[in-house]
Scaffold this active site. Sequence first.
Site, PDB file in Angstrom:
ATOM      1  N   ARG A  67       0.881  -1.181   0.000  1.00  0.00           N
ATOM      2  CA  ARG A  67       0.000   0.000   0.000  1.00  0.00           C
ATOM      3  C   ARG A  67       0.904   1.211   0.000  1.00  0.00           C
ATOM      4  O   ARG A  67       1.657   1.421   0.969  1.00  0.00           O
ATOM      5  CB  ARG A  67      -0.922  -0.015   1.218  1.00  0.00           C
ATOM      6  CG  ARG A  67      -1.639   1.302   1.443  1.00  0.00           C
ATOM      7  CD  ARG A  67      -2.744   1.213   2.469  1.00  0.00           C
ATOM      8  NE  ARG A  67      -3.896   0.518   1.934  1.00  0.00           N
ATOM      9  CZ  ARG A  67      -5.125   0.592   2.437  1.00  0.00           C
ATOM     10  NH1 ARG A  67      -5.362   1.342   3.503  1.00  0.00           N
ATOM     11  NH2 ARG A  67      -6.117  -0.060   1.881  1.00  0.00           N
ATOM     12  N   GLN A  79      -9.888  -4.017  -3.539  1.00  0.00           N
ATOM     13  CA  GLN A  79     -11.221  -3.534  -3.188  1.00  0.00           C
ATOM     14  C   GLN A  79     -12.215  -3.873  -4.295  1.00  0.00           C
ATOM     15  O   GLN A  79     -13.323  -4.329  -4.037  1.00  0.00           O
ATOM     16  CB  GLN A  79     -11.174  -2.015  -2.954  1.00  0.00           C
ATOM     17  CG  GLN A  79     -12.526  -1.417  -2.606  1.00  0.00           C
ATOM     18  CD  GLN A  79     -13.035  -1.894  -1.253  1.00  0.00           C
ATOM     19  OE1 GLN A  79     -12.304  -1.863  -0.276  1.00  0.00           O
ATOM     20  NE2 GLN A  79     -14.280  -2.351  -1.193  1.00  0.00           N
ATOM     21  N   ARG A 132     -13.757  -8.644   1.357  1.00  0.00           N
ATOM     22  CA  ARG A 132     -12.324  -8.376   1.135  1.00  0.00           C
ATOM     23  C   ARG A 132     -11.507  -9.623   1.476  1.00  0.00           C
ATOM     24  O   ARG A 132     -10.521  -9.936   0.813  1.00  0.00           O
ATOM     25  CB  ARG A 132     -11.857  -7.195   2.001  1.00  0.00           C
ATOM     26  CG  ARG A 132     -12.414  -5.829   1.606  1.00  0.00           C
ATOM     27  CD  ARG A 132     -11.909  -5.386   0.240  1.00  0.00           C
ATOM     28  NE  ARG A 132     -10.465  -5.441   0.168  1.00  0.00           N
ATOM     29  CZ  ARG A 132      -9.630  -4.463   0.538  1.00  0.00           C
ATOM     30  NH1 ARG A 132     -10.127  -3.322   0.982  1.00  0.00           N
ATOM     31  NH2 ARG A 132      -8.323  -4.608   0.441  1.00  0.00           N
TER      32      ARG A 132
HETATM   33  N1  NVA Z   1     -10.008   6.551  -1.612  1.00  0.00           N
HETATM   34  C1  NVA Z   1      -9.659   6.146  -0.260  1.00  0.00           C
HETATM   35  C2  NVA Z   1      -9.894   4.690  -0.094  1.00  0.00           C
HETATM   36  C3  NVA Z   1      -9.555   4.134   1.267  1.00  0.00           C
HETATM   37  C4  NVA Z   1      -9.790   2.673   1.360  1.00  0.00           C
HETATM   38  C5  NVA Z   1      -8.214   6.519   0.025  1.00  0.00           C
HETATM   39  O1  NVA Z   1      -7.373   6.329  -0.858  1.00  0.00           O
HETATM   40  O2  NVA Z   1      -7.935   7.007   1.110  1.00  0.00           O
HETATM   41  N1   CP Z   2     -11.434  -0.322   2.104  1.00  0.00           N
HETATM   42  C1   CP Z   2     -10.158  -0.335   2.562  1.00  0.00           C
HETATM   43  O1   CP Z   2      -9.201  -0.525   1.811  1.00  0.00           O
HETATM   44  O2   CP Z   2     -10.049  -0.153   3.902  1.00  0.00           O
HETATM   45  P1   CP Z   2      -8.685   0.055   4.713  1.00  0.00           P
HETATM   46  O3   CP Z   2      -8.105   1.354   4.246  1.00  0.00           O
HETATM   47  O4   CP Z   2      -9.104   0.077   6.149  1.00  0.00           O
HETATM   48  O5   CP Z   2      -7.755  -1.084   4.400  1.00  0.00           O
END
Ligand code: NVA
Ligand code: CP
Length: 300
Positions: free
Chosen positions: A96, A126, A284
Site C-alpha cells: 500500500r 477492493q 475483502r
Molecule cells: N479513496 C480512499 C480509499 C480508502 C480505502 C483513500 O485512498 O484514502
Molecule cells: N477499504 C479499505 O481498503 O479499507 P482500509 O483502508 O481500512 O484497508
Amino acid sequence: MTQHLLDLDDLSPAQLTRILDLADDPSRPPHLAGQTVGLYFEKPSLRTRQSCETAVAQLGGHPVTFRSDEIGGHGRESMTDITRVLSGYHAILGARVFDHAVLEEMVACSQIPVVNLLSDRAHPCQSLADLLTMRQEWGSLTGATVAWIGDFNNVARSLALGAAMTGMHVRIASPVGFGPTPGDIDRLILAGADGPPFMSNRPSEAAAGADAVHTDVWSSMGQEDESAARQKAFEGFQVDASVMAVAAEKAVFMHCLPAHRGEEVAAAVVDGPQSRVIVQAHNRLHAFRGLLRFLLEGAD
Ligand code: NVA
Ligand code: CP
C-alpha cells in the site's frame, strides 16, 4: 512470467472471473504451507491489512506485515533493493503506497508477484470484493449498471475497470475536474467497455436506474491538505435518500469504507437496508483468498 496485480486490467476477463469463482469457493487448500507473504504499508489500514493477513493464514501461510517507518521509509534504501531482498523471503508481496510509481518500481525488479493494496491510482483488491458482492447479489454482473458518485479516485478507477471487464454499464457523476480523464476512458474501452461511460455533474442523473450506487470519501489518504477545497467542490454530491430513490427499485448502496456520514453519504443510506458495506468489507477476505489461490495455482 510472474503475474503482478497493479490494477484489474493486468488480468484478462477470464482470469478475473476465475478469481471471483475462487473467492466464492469456501475450501482452503494449503497452497501457502511453510511460506510467507510480505505486506508493506505506507498508509493506515483496517480492512486491507486484516483481510490479507487472515487470507494468508487460511491458506496455511504466515503474513509478515511491516510499515514504512519500520524499515526507514524510502530514505534508508531504495525500493528496488528492498524488493530484491524481499523477493528471496516471500511467496508474494503486497504493498500500500502513496505513489503508484513505487509499485511500478517494485514490479520492475520483483521475482515474485506484487499486489497493489492501494495506491493513489488504484485499489484492485477492493474492486475484487466489490465485484464479488454485486455478483452474489444478482447472480451475474453482465448487463447490470453501476453508478459512481463523487471523486473518480483510486477505488472508482479500479471499479470501473472491473465493470468494463465483466460487461457492466458505468454511470459517473463527479464535480468538474474530479471525473475520469480521457486516458481513464481510453483504458476502460481497452478493458472491454462498449463505449465511454455516461458522465454527468448531477448525482441523480448518474444514479438513475442504477443497480448499485457507489461512493467514497471526498479526500483520500494523502490529500488531507486539499480537504477544505474538496468539501466545497463536492457540495451536492452526497448520496442521500433522494439519490437512492432514482436508482433501481432493488438497488444496493456500496462504499469501500471508511465512510464519513453526513459528507459523501447520509447516515440513513450507509446504515439503511440498501447498504451492503459490511458484506463488501467481509468480502475483502474472500476476494484476497481467491486472488492468492489464483496467483499460486500451478505454483505447487
Ligand atoms: N479513496 C480512499 C480509499 C480508502 C480505502 C483513500 O485512498 O484514502
Ligand atoms: N477499504 C479499505 O481498503 O479499507 P482500509 O483502508 O481500512 O484497508
